[in-house]
Design an enzyme around this catalytic site. Sequence first.
Site, mmCIF file in Angstrom:
data_model
loop_
_atom_site.group_PDB
_atom_site.id
_atom_site.type_symbol
_atom_site.label_atom_id
_atom_site.label_comp_id
_atom_site.label_asym_id
_atom_site.label_seq_id
_atom_site.Cartn_x
_atom_site.Cartn_y
_atom_site.Cartn_z
ATOM 1 N N ARG A 162 0.807 -1.229 0.000
ATOM 2 C CA ARG A 162 0.000 0.000 0.000
ATOM 3 C C ARG A 162 0.843 1.284 0.000
ATOM 4 O O ARG A 162 0.448 2.294 0.595
ATOM 5 C CB ARG A 162 -0.953 0.032 1.197
ATOM 6 C CG ARG A 162 -2.023 -1.035 1.166
ATOM 7 C CD ARG A 162 -2.934 -0.825 -0.062
ATOM 8 N NE ARG A 162 -4.160 -1.551 0.131
ATOM 9 C CZ ARG A 162 -4.307 -2.850 -0.162
ATOM 10 N NH1 ARG A 162 -3.317 -3.533 -0.700
ATOM 11 N NH2 ARG A 162 -5.459 -3.442 0.037
ATOM 12 N N SER A 236 -10.524 0.259 3.449
ATOM 13 C CA SER A 236 -9.683 -0.002 4.634
ATOM 14 C C SER A 236 -9.141 1.304 5.185
ATOM 15 O O SER A 236 -8.499 2.058 4.457
ATOM 16 C CB SER A 236 -8.488 -0.875 4.269
ATOM 17 O OG SER A 236 -8.907 -2.093 3.736
ATOM 18 N N GLU A 332 -4.159 3.732 6.509
ATOM 19 C CA GLU A 332 -3.930 3.530 5.081
ATOM 20 C C GLU A 332 -4.402 4.766 4.310
ATOM 21 O O GLU A 332 -3.837 5.119 3.284
ATOM 22 C CB GLU A 332 -4.695 2.285 4.609
ATOM 23 C CG GLU A 332 -4.239 1.798 3.262
ATOM 24 C CD GLU A 332 -5.355 1.309 2.399
ATOM 25 O OE1 GLU A 332 -6.095 2.159 1.849
ATOM 26 O OE2 GLU A 332 -5.487 0.088 2.246
HETATM 27 N N1 EPU Z 1 -11.203 -10.226 9.664
HETATM 28 C C1 EPU Z 1 -11.803 -10.297 10.901
HETATM 29 N N2 EPU Z 1 -12.701 -9.326 11.237
HETATM 30 C C2 EPU Z 1 -13.029 -8.312 10.395
HETATM 31 C C3 EPU Z 1 -12.399 -8.244 9.131
HETATM 32 C C4 EPU Z 1 -11.478 -9.226 8.776
HETATM 33 O O1 EPU Z 1 -11.554 -11.202 11.684
HETATM 34 O O2 EPU Z 1 -13.871 -7.487 10.763
HETATM 35 C C5 EPU Z 1 -10.296 -11.317 9.246
HETATM 36 C C6 EPU Z 1 -11.014 -12.206 8.220
HETATM 37 O O3 EPU Z 1 -11.654 -13.242 8.851
HETATM 38 C C7 EPU Z 1 -9.921 -12.680 7.324
HETATM 39 C C8 EPU Z 1 -8.840 -11.641 7.463
HETATM 40 O O4 EPU Z 1 -9.204 -10.794 8.543
HETATM 41 O O5 EPU Z 1 -9.389 -13.901 7.754
HETATM 42 C C9 EPU Z 1 -8.668 -10.861 6.198
HETATM 43 O O6 EPU Z 1 -9.877 -10.199 5.882
HETATM 44 P P1 EPU Z 1 -10.234 -9.708 4.391
HETATM 45 O O7 EPU Z 1 -10.063 -10.813 3.434
HETATM 46 O O8 EPU Z 1 -11.533 -9.006 4.448
HETATM 47 O O9 EPU Z 1 -9.080 -8.698 4.037
HETATM 48 P P2 EPU Z 1 -8.337 -7.565 4.862
HETATM 49 O O10 EPU Z 1 -6.940 -8.014 5.130
HETATM 50 O O11 EPU Z 1 -9.147 -7.100 6.019
HETATM 51 C C10 EPU Z 1 -7.312 -6.471 2.729
HETATM 52 C C11 EPU Z 1 -7.243 -5.133 2.070
HETATM 53 C C12 EPU Z 1 -8.558 -4.807 1.368
HETATM 54 C C13 EPU Z 1 -8.829 -5.879 0.345
HETATM 55 C C14 EPU Z 1 -8.885 -7.234 1.075
HETATM 56 C C15 EPU Z 1 -9.069 -8.402 0.132
HETATM 57 C C16 EPU Z 1 -5.674 -3.880 3.427
HETATM 58 C C17 EPU Z 1 -5.469 -2.741 4.369
HETATM 59 N N3 EPU Z 1 -6.917 -4.109 3.045
HETATM 60 O O12 EPU Z 1 -8.277 -6.388 3.763
HETATM 61 O O13 EPU Z 1 -8.386 -3.583 0.670
HETATM 62 O O14 EPU Z 1 -10.038 -5.657 -0.338
HETATM 63 O O15 EPU Z 1 -7.634 -7.462 1.773
HETATM 64 O O16 EPU Z 1 -7.883 -8.698 -0.480
HETATM 65 O O17 EPU Z 1 -4.697 -4.527 3.040
HETATM 66 C C18 EPU Z 1 -8.705 -1.217 0.754
HETATM 67 O O18 EPU Z 1 -7.476 -1.123 0.623
HETATM 68 O O19 EPU Z 1 -9.445 -0.204 0.870
HETATM 69 C C19 EPU Z 1 -9.293 -2.544 0.817
HETATM 70 C C20 EPU Z 1 -10.597 -2.727 1.019
#
Ligand code: EPU
Length: 336
Positions: A162, A236, A332
């Site tokens: 990012r 995010s 972010e």
């Molecule tokens: N999780 C939780 N609780 C929550 C949210 C997530 O326990 O409320 C756990 C989920 O169970 C999962 C893990 O966290 O095992 C990852 O969650 P998710 O796949 O939703 O992805 P993320 O790591 O929270 C990142 C990016 C997103 C992107 C998703 C999918 C960052 C900061 N964010 O989120 O990007 O869509 O992966 O690849 O890296 C953005 O940048 O605006 C954005 C939405």
Amino acid sequence: MFIHKNYNLQNKNSFGLNVSTKYFCEVDTLSELKEALSQVKGERILFLGSGSNILFTKNFDGFVLQFNKKGINKKDEEKDSVLLEVFAGELWDDFVAYCVENNYYGIENLSLIPGTVGAAPIQNIGAYGQELKDTFFALNGIFLSDFSEKTFFNSDCIFGYRTSMFKTELKNKFVITSVVFKLKKTDDLKINYGAIKQELKSIGKNNPLLADVRNIVIKIRQEKLPDPKILGNCGSFFKNPEVEKKHFENISQGFPSVKSFPVSESTIKIPAGWLIEQCGWKGKRIGNVGVHEHQALVLVNYGGAEGKDILQLANAIKEDVYQKFEIQLEEEVNIV
Ligand code: EPU
């Protein structure tokens, strides 16, 4: 080209914050951009894409510019790949849709990410196992100091998770006018990310097509992430933090359900959404702001909030995550 004074930015930021800027101008060409910059001198400058990754904490005392030029040009084509130049004002998801329609592989997992093509390299957008840097070839733009033009190739941009040099040392010093991508013409789908795998299983598709992957990503995002047109948000709010393996092991003893992604031999990434949820913030609302009920990484404006309310909420979350896990979350979004 028209330079507006005291311009309201509520429709120009996806948090929907009611803020204004001293000067505002939309430009379509490099010469318009140069003219606008020569008419308003000595002001702080801010380039806005579609305002989907920015938190205005107060009115902007300076000059906000938007480079709106759209368009996609095929620069070169080989048997297995194609080189496309895309102007900065093109909406990112329109570009993804174009690539999927034309059977160009490499950015389908980045479907429905809000924002413009010009803003995408700044934070090296990523989702579901793909990152912009994997298909990024080069970008073109100008330095604000002397209007000189420069092309940056992939290895020049210092891409990271990012981030890139356009978010750090060149922040507000260089404006991106077009981005060149190298996309594959042969099957190269990345379908190993948990949520995609699960969805493919549930619909019984073992050999998905490019368009299937786009549709699945759209479905997952629509289920989890609020539509900024309905509920103000910036996706995010925080980055997923990287911690030392030892630190992770300590956490995992107390919280066996902790999720993680290896980054290197010695470091591990923990989802910020998980940390925030463990602190009891998921779905919580304070006045006009809150933490989204389906994704704790997303802060929302229920309407009428001010930037400082969102910042206050973010700080309270950071404090709780630090107290519980000794992890310092980093934003972010760009805070202005
Ligand atoms: N999780 C939780 N609780 C929550 C949210 C997530 O326990 O409320 C756990 C989920 O169970 C999962 C893990 O966290 O095992 C990852 O969650 P998710 O796949 O939703 O992805 P993320 O790591 O929270 C990142 C990016 C997103 C992107 C998703 C999918 C960052 C900061 N964010 O989120 O990007 O869509 O992966 O690849 O890296 C953005 O940048 O605006 C954005 C939405």
